[in-house]
Design a protein around this motif. Sequence first.
Motif, PDB file in Angstrom:
ATOM      1  N   VAL A 309       0.841  -1.203   0.000  1.00  0.00           N
ATOM      2  CA  VAL A 309       0.000   0.000   0.000  1.00  0.00           C
ATOM      3  C   VAL A 309       0.878   1.255   0.000  1.00  0.00           C
ATOM      4  CG1 VAL A 309      -1.659   1.330   1.367  1.00  0.00           C
ATOM      5  CG2 VAL A 309      -1.973  -1.141   1.081  1.00  0.00           C
ATOM      6  N   ALA A 310       1.959   1.251   0.786  1.00  0.00           N
ATOM      7  CA  ALA A 310       2.850   2.413   0.841  1.00  0.00           C
ATOM      8  C   ALA A 310       3.507   2.667  -0.516  1.00  0.00           C
ATOM      9  CB  ALA A 310       3.913   2.202   1.923  1.00  0.00           C
ATOM     10  N   VAL A 311       3.933   1.589  -1.193  1.00  0.00           N
ATOM     11  CA  VAL A 311       4.553   1.745  -2.519  1.00  0.00           C
ATOM     12  C   VAL A 311       3.547   2.297  -3.527  1.00  0.00           C
ATOM     13  CG1 VAL A 311       5.580   0.502  -4.463  1.00  0.00           C
ATOM     14  CG2 VAL A 311       6.278  -0.050  -2.127  1.00  0.00           C
ATOM     15  N   LEU A 312       2.346   1.744  -3.532  1.00  0.00           N
ATOM     16  CA  LEU A 312       1.327   2.206  -4.478  1.00  0.00           C
ATOM     17  C   LEU A 312       0.932   3.653  -4.202  1.00  0.00           C
ATOM     18  CD1 LEU A 312      -0.882  -1.024  -4.535  1.00  0.00           C
ATOM     19  CD2 LEU A 312       0.642  -0.204  -6.342  1.00  0.00           C
ATOM     20  N   ALA A 313       0.832   4.030  -2.920  1.00  0.00           N
ATOM     21  CA  ALA A 313       0.489   5.411  -2.572  1.00  0.00           C
ATOM     22  C   ALA A 313       1.584   6.374  -3.022  1.00  0.00           C
ATOM     23  CB  ALA A 313       0.270   5.523  -1.061  1.00  0.00           C
ATOM     24  N   THR A 314       2.844   5.961  -2.877  1.00  0.00           N
ATOM     25  CA  THR A 314       3.959   6.810  -3.324  1.00  0.00           C
ATOM     26  C   THR A 314       3.931   6.980  -4.836  1.00  0.00           C
ATOM     27  OG1 THR A 314       5.287   6.001  -1.469  1.00  0.00           O
ATOM     28  CG2 THR A 314       6.455   7.099  -3.259  1.00  0.00           C
ATOM     29  N   ALA A 315       3.611   5.912  -5.550  1.00  0.00           N
ATOM     30  CA  ALA A 315       3.537   5.993  -7.012  1.00  0.00           C
ATOM     31  C   ALA A 315       2.475   6.989  -7.465  1.00  0.00           C
ATOM     32  CB  ALA A 315       3.246   4.613  -7.599  1.00  0.00           C
ATOM     33  N   LEU A 322       4.132  14.848  -0.715  1.00  0.00           N
ATOM     34  CA  LEU A 322       3.488  13.558  -0.454  1.00  0.00           C
ATOM     35  C   LEU A 322       4.374  12.390  -0.885  1.00  0.00           C
ATOM     36  CD1 LEU A 322      -0.213  14.332  -1.446  1.00  0.00           C
ATOM     37  CD2 LEU A 322       0.736  14.070   0.855  1.00  0.00           C
ATOM     38  N   ALA A 323       5.185  12.592  -1.924  1.00  0.00           N
ATOM     39  CA  ALA A 323       6.099  11.531  -2.355  1.00  0.00           C
ATOM     40  C   ALA A 323       7.162  11.265  -1.293  1.00  0.00           C
ATOM     41  CB  ALA A 323       6.761  11.914  -3.670  1.00  0.00           C
ATOM     42  N   VAL A 324       7.676  12.329  -0.677  1.00  0.00           N
ATOM     43  CA  VAL A 324       8.667  12.155   0.396  1.00  0.00           C
ATOM     44  C   VAL A 324       8.033  11.437   1.587  1.00  0.00           C
ATOM     45  CG1 VAL A 324      10.033  13.407   2.118  1.00  0.00           C
ATOM     46  CG2 VAL A 324      10.123  14.090  -0.281  1.00  0.00           C
TER      47      VAL A 324
END
Length: 411
Positions: A309-315, A322-324
Amino acid sequence: MTTTAAEPLSAPRRPLARMGQALRGRDFRIWFAGQLMSASGALAQGVVLSWMVYRLTGDAVWLTVLTACTWGPTLLLGPWAGALVDRSDRRRLLMATQALMMLLGLALAVATALFGPQLWLLLALATCTGLVATVDAPARQVFVVDLVGTGAVASAVGLWEVALNASRVIGPGVAGALLNVGGPSWAFAFNALGYLAPLLALTRLRPAAPVDRTAERRPRADARGGLAYARRSPIVRGLLPMSAASGLIFAMNLTVPPLVDRALHLGPGGYGLLMAAFGLGGLPGALLAAAAPAPTPRRVRTLAVATSVAVLATALAPNAFLAVAGMAAVGVCSIWFIATANTLAQLRSAPEMRGRVMSLWGSAMTGTLPFTGLGVTFVAQHVGARTGFALAGAALLLATAAAWRALRPAD
């Protein structure tokens, strides 16, 4: 009273006590200090190798070739390396592999100083380093169990992740400074000298865990036996694809630059910011893993879902802020997950099979990168940077779903 490896370490109930449980053993303290130094040198060398290959070719595809040279041997020879680890005196084996790593670092330093950077030479020595690492990596992981016993493995693996995250900051920083001051040969020499610390430590260590030399005479004590064991064990069989998927998360030199450049429209400073956020997030993740009680399959799958979920949210992050934040969350979840899953794989494996299981773990995580990394970079280039970055999270989510029953709480 200070404990040694010969004394069993009871499991403390308080999180802070569990976190430092492995450090109660004198042998592990010595080994831990040596590994912190060598990990920083290895990361410094990796950064410089990538930079030199890119400067020599001007083509990012050659970074995939470098990845194949470095990690390809793990995929091809991992099962045999694991059998060797299970049959050998791990301390003596590590003295040999760490000495070879030091010699290869010196060879890189001398060759670049005398002849300048040569692409074929860099790739050849990277391949030699990968061959040695194929044996060295599982030997180091199983040696930790020899030092601390099964009761403190979670603490030891978590503390190793702390050291690794520290080296992610120290190594690239030293590499950049040495490149500016003296050139690549200095960075390679720094890596070579870093192996003096673990070699010195190994001369002082006397792990209590005996090596099962009867493994040599067992008909299944070979590479095929390790593969058959992995197929028979539901947990190991479920964890290996999750390890392969998580390898993409840690191969950020492939996925983060396109995200920074083409999706977030940031420069080199933005790349450094996202990598720093991941490293800073990884530190509490490692501490949480070290402070946790014995890992359970339920915790592993929960952390895997959180990481996905964290990886998908960062993408999907629409802006740099928000990316940081997303990368920090990826750091916390992924390091906590990988340390917990690694510990579970070791504890749920038969003692005489640990070397082969850890070798297969490494083959899955890093040995598959020449193929999975090529696929991800192709998608990032031709479909979209966000899609390429998101593939790591999607792959881990699919692998977790496939292993869901194997990681059921009853196990």
